[in-house]
Design a protein around this motif. Structure first.
Motif, mmCIF file in Angstrom:
data_model
loop_
_atom_site.group_PDB
_atom_site.id
_atom_site.type_symbol
_atom_site.label_atom_id
_atom_site.label_comp_id
_atom_site.label_asym_id
_atom_site.label_seq_id
_atom_site.Cartn_x
_atom_site.Cartn_y
_atom_site.Cartn_z
ATOM 1 N N ASP A 183 0.813 -1.225 0.000
ATOM 2 C CA ASP A 183 0.000 0.000 0.000
ATOM 3 C C ASP A 183 0.843 1.270 0.000
ATOM 4 O OD1 ASP A 183 -2.327 -1.497 0.073
ATOM 5 O OD2 ASP A 183 -2.567 -1.306 2.240
ATOM 6 N N ALA A 240 1.853 0.897 -4.313
ATOM 7 C CA ALA A 240 0.684 1.630 -4.828
ATOM 8 C C ALA A 240 0.979 3.120 -4.948
ATOM 9 C CB ALA A 240 -0.528 1.380 -3.935
ATOM 10 N N LEU A 262 3.504 3.784 -7.852
ATOM 11 C CA LEU A 262 2.885 3.643 -9.170
ATOM 12 C C LEU A 262 2.051 4.866 -9.548
ATOM 13 C CD1 LEU A 262 1.984 -0.140 -9.069
ATOM 14 C CD2 LEU A 262 3.585 0.987 -10.640
ATOM 15 N N LYS A 263 1.761 5.731 -8.584
ATOM 16 C CA LYS A 263 1.064 6.992 -8.862
ATOM 17 C C LYS A 263 2.044 8.154 -9.001
ATOM 18 C CE LYS A 263 -2.918 5.488 -6.198
ATOM 19 N NZ LYS A 263 -3.559 5.575 -4.891
ATOM 20 N N LYS A 306 7.972 4.513 -11.481
ATOM 21 C CA LYS A 306 6.830 3.664 -11.820
ATOM 22 C C LYS A 306 7.293 2.335 -12.414
ATOM 23 C CE LYS A 306 3.410 7.242 -12.965
ATOM 24 N NZ LYS A 306 2.546 7.734 -14.049
ATOM 25 N N THR A 339 6.388 -5.255 -8.251
ATOM 26 C CA THR A 339 5.030 -5.786 -8.123
ATOM 27 C C THR A 339 4.902 -7.115 -8.860
ATOM 28 O OG1 THR A 339 4.160 -3.536 -7.949
ATOM 29 C CG2 THR A 339 2.584 -5.262 -8.493
ATOM 30 N N GLN A 394 -4.515 -7.786 -5.339
ATOM 31 C CA GLN A 394 -4.124 -6.379 -5.334
ATOM 32 C C GLN A 394 -2.920 -6.141 -6.241
ATOM 33 O OE1 GLN A 394 -2.930 -4.758 -1.540
ATOM 34 N NE2 GLN A 394 -3.047 -2.662 -2.284
ATOM 35 N N SER A 414 -4.023 -6.159 -9.826
ATOM 36 C CA SER A 414 -4.771 -4.935 -10.097
ATOM 37 C C SER A 414 -3.840 -3.735 -10.282
ATOM 38 C CB SER A 414 -5.754 -4.677 -8.954
ATOM 39 O OG SER A 414 -6.465 -3.500 -9.180
ATOM 40 N N LEU A 415 -2.796 -3.650 -9.477
ATOM 41 C CA LEU A 415 -1.841 -2.546 -9.601
ATOM 42 C C LEU A 415 -1.177 -2.550 -10.980
ATOM 43 C CD1 LEU A 415 -0.098 -2.608 -6.092
ATOM 44 C CD2 LEU A 415 -1.636 -0.833 -6.978
ATOM 45 N N ASN A 451 -3.858 -1.767 -13.833
ATOM 46 C CA ASN A 451 -4.230 -0.344 -13.853
ATOM 47 C C ASN A 451 -3.220 0.499 -14.619
ATOM 48 O OD1 ASN A 451 -6.616 -0.675 -12.469
ATOM 49 N ND2 ASN A 451 -5.713 -0.216 -10.476
ATOM 50 N N LYS A 452 -1.982 0.073 -14.656
ATOM 51 C CA LYS A 452 -0.955 0.840 -15.365
ATOM 52 C C LYS A 452 -1.020 0.633 -16.880
ATOM 53 C CE LYS A 452 -0.216 3.243 -12.644
ATOM 54 N NZ LYS A 452 -0.257 4.670 -12.802
#
Length: 157
Positions: free
Chosen positions: A78, A82, A85-86, A93, A100, A113, A116-117, A120-121
């Motif tokens: 988290d 996460a 990656l933002k 990233k 990941t 999770q 999903s990470l 999402n990218k």
């Protein structure tokens, strides 16, 4: 220039710490064949109601350690992965995507999770990041062909 150098230095220190944690989680702490359990998922009630069964302090300590490890691992995912990656810095990233996918490839803890990470990218506005995410998904599929349906489902959502 000093402020920029400091940001890059902090970024490198963060990456080195993340590499050390990745190595520790993958090679020492996380089981590869099962998810970690919290204490409330353990059969503690069996020991409370049974006078002939006793729970050794060693086993209880091991279960407690596993719960703490689960919390620390989730915090790493988290707070570092996460969040990174933002980040606005592309290299950060890409690094976080690699970590990941390495975690996803090697252990089952937090796999939903982690997947999903990465997925999402794929929609990241930066083409380099989207391409890196696609590359990492291919790496996962190379190691775990049985995840094709799960990954396809995640990508289509």
């Amino acid at each position: 220039a000093g402020c920029s150098d400091s940001g890059q230095s902090n970024s490198r220190v963060s990456q080195m710490a993340a590499e050390a944690l990745e190595d520790l989680f993958l090679n020492t702490l996380l089981p590869t064949d099962r998810k970690l359990l919290n204490l409330n998922q353990r059969p503690l009630a069996l020991y409370e109601d049974s006078p002939e069964k006793t729970l050794s302090p060693r086993l209880l300590l091991l279960w407690y350690f596993e719960e703490m490890l689960k919390d620390r691992y989730q915090s790493f995912v988290d707070r570092f992965l996460a969040t990174t990656l933002k980040d606005s810095i592309e290299s950060n990233k890409i690094f976080a995507l690699r970590v990941t996918s390495a975690l996803l490839i090697s252990c089952v803890e937090g796999e939903t999770q982690l997947l999903s990470l990465i997925v999402n990218k794929l929609g990241d506005p930066g083409k380099k990041i989207a391409a890196a995410a696609a590359h990492e998904l291919r790496r996962v599929l190379d190691k775990h062909e049985n995840m094709q349906i799960v990954i396809a489902r995640e990508v289509s959502c």
